[in-house]
Design a protein around this motif. Sequence first.
Motif, PDB file in Angstrom:
ATOM      1  N   GLY A  58      24.313 -10.550  41.600  1.00 48.53           N
ATOM      2  CA  GLY A  58      24.360 -11.258  40.328  1.00 48.53           C
ATOM      3  C   GLY A  58      24.677 -10.389  39.131  1.00 48.53           C
ATOM      4  N   LEU A  59      24.340  -9.089  39.211  1.00 46.34           N
ATOM      5  CA  LEU A  59      24.444  -8.224  38.041  1.00 46.34           C
ATOM      6  C   LEU A  59      25.530  -7.149  38.131  1.00 46.34           C
ATOM      7  CD1 LEU A  59      20.614  -7.580  37.438  1.00 46.34           C
ATOM      8  CD2 LEU A  59      22.099  -9.109  36.125  1.00 46.34           C
ATOM      9  N   CYS A  60      25.864  -6.707  39.324  1.00 47.09           N
ATOM     10  CA  CYS A  60      26.833  -5.613  39.460  1.00 47.09           C
ATOM     11  C   CYS A  60      28.219  -6.075  39.023  1.00 47.09           C
ATOM     12  CB  CYS A  60      26.874  -5.105  40.901  1.00 47.09           C
ATOM     13  SG  CYS A  60      25.377  -4.192  41.388  1.00 47.09           S
ATOM     14  N   ALA A  61      29.037  -5.119  38.562  1.00 45.18           N
ATOM     15  CA  ALA A  61      30.374  -5.427  38.060  1.00 45.18           C
ATOM     16  C   ALA A  61      31.479  -5.020  39.025  1.00 45.18           C
ATOM     17  CB  ALA A  61      30.594  -4.728  36.712  1.00 45.18           C
ATOM     18  N   VAL A  62      31.203  -4.057  39.907  1.00 45.80           N
ATOM     19  CA  VAL A  62      32.233  -3.569  40.827  1.00 45.80           C
ATOM     20  C   VAL A  62      32.382  -4.556  41.990  1.00 45.80           C
ATOM     21  CG1 VAL A  62      32.895  -1.703  42.395  1.00 45.80           C
ATOM     22  CG2 VAL A  62      31.804  -1.169  40.200  1.00 45.80           C
ATOM     23  N   PRO A  63      33.559  -5.141  42.174  1.00 44.63           N
ATOM     24  CA  PRO A  63      33.729  -6.172  43.215  1.00 44.63           C
ATOM     25  C   PRO A  63      33.324  -5.713  44.617  1.00 44.63           C
ATOM     26  CG  PRO A  63      35.613  -6.168  41.733  1.00 44.63           C
ATOM     27  CD  PRO A  63      34.781  -4.974  41.366  1.00 44.63           C
ATOM     28  N   ALA A  64      33.708  -4.499  45.008  1.00 43.77           N
ATOM     29  CA  ALA A  64      33.380  -4.024  46.354  1.00 43.77           C
ATOM     30  C   ALA A  64      31.873  -3.917  46.550  1.00 43.77           C
ATOM     31  CB  ALA A  64      34.042  -2.666  46.605  1.00 43.77           C
ATOM     32  N   GLU A  65      31.156  -3.510  45.516  1.00 41.29           N
ATOM     33  CA  GLU A  65      29.704  -3.374  45.623  1.00 41.29           C
ATOM     34  C   GLU A  65      29.039  -4.748  45.674  1.00 41.29           C
ATOM     35  OE1 GLU A  65      26.189  -0.549  43.781  1.00 41.29           O
ATOM     36  OE2 GLU A  65      27.892  -1.083  42.512  1.00 41.29           O
ATOM     37  N   LYS A  66      29.545  -5.694  44.890  1.00 46.22           N
ATOM     38  CA  LYS A  66      29.012  -7.056  44.933  1.00 46.22           C
ATOM     39  C   LYS A  66      29.196  -7.660  46.321  1.00 46.22           C
ATOM     40  CE  LYS A  66      29.876  -9.806  41.358  1.00 46.22           C
ATOM     41  NZ  LYS A  66      28.621 -10.006  40.607  1.00 46.22           N
TER      42      LYS A  66
END
Length: 236
Positions: free
Chosen positions: A198-206
């Motif tokens: 919900g909070l992360c900005a990096v697509p791969a990490e999400k």
Amino acid sequence: MRPRRLRRTQWLAGSAVALALLCAGAATVATARGGGSEPAAVSAPAPRTPSADSADAGFAREMAVHHQQAVEMSFVVRDRTTDEDVRRLAYDIANTQANQRGMLLGWLDLWELPKTAPDGQEPMAWMSGHEDHGGPEGHGGGTAGFEARDGALMPGMATRTEMRQLGAAEGRKAEVLFLQLMTDHHQGGVVMAEGCAGLCAVPAEKRLAQGMVEAQRSELDLMADMLAERGSAPRP
């Protein structure tokens, strides 16, 4: 002439493989930095990387620690029981979470960020503002009011005392304690991964975080069944 043509063909093939690997590596770096699949304009600035106090960095740092304990517990129970089902589950958890931990630490290196939290920052600070998820209080529950204690730095982590108990147990007792501790661990991990999704900005990490949520929920169901087979249940 034939050997020369063969050597030239082999050289070209090797060059093609090297070029493909180079392109794949560049694509991976772009994805981890938050870039999309569209080519950047010539005048576009370099992609921004997460800051040290971002959700992306916080999740990478803390989930790496969280995963490390799961790997340790899996190796402990492997030597405390001969049950193939428990040993197989432990092997799967150890391999999966060790690989994911490597990815998280690799991103921190890529972003040139420290692997420890900034001085004075409390555990789970990166989840501030994220809606809390319910769960068994004191074990794998939500992050609201969480306090680190006896080596348990994040929700769901086993304490030093519990790790010693697991190391001293054998057979069925070790199996049940491992499954209970790992259930708590997964519940806490799901809360953290949902926070990153919900909070992360990096697509791969999400995407990685969402994959963790789905995989660990599936393993929670499996562990509940395994505990029931042993006449036990997850801790309240």
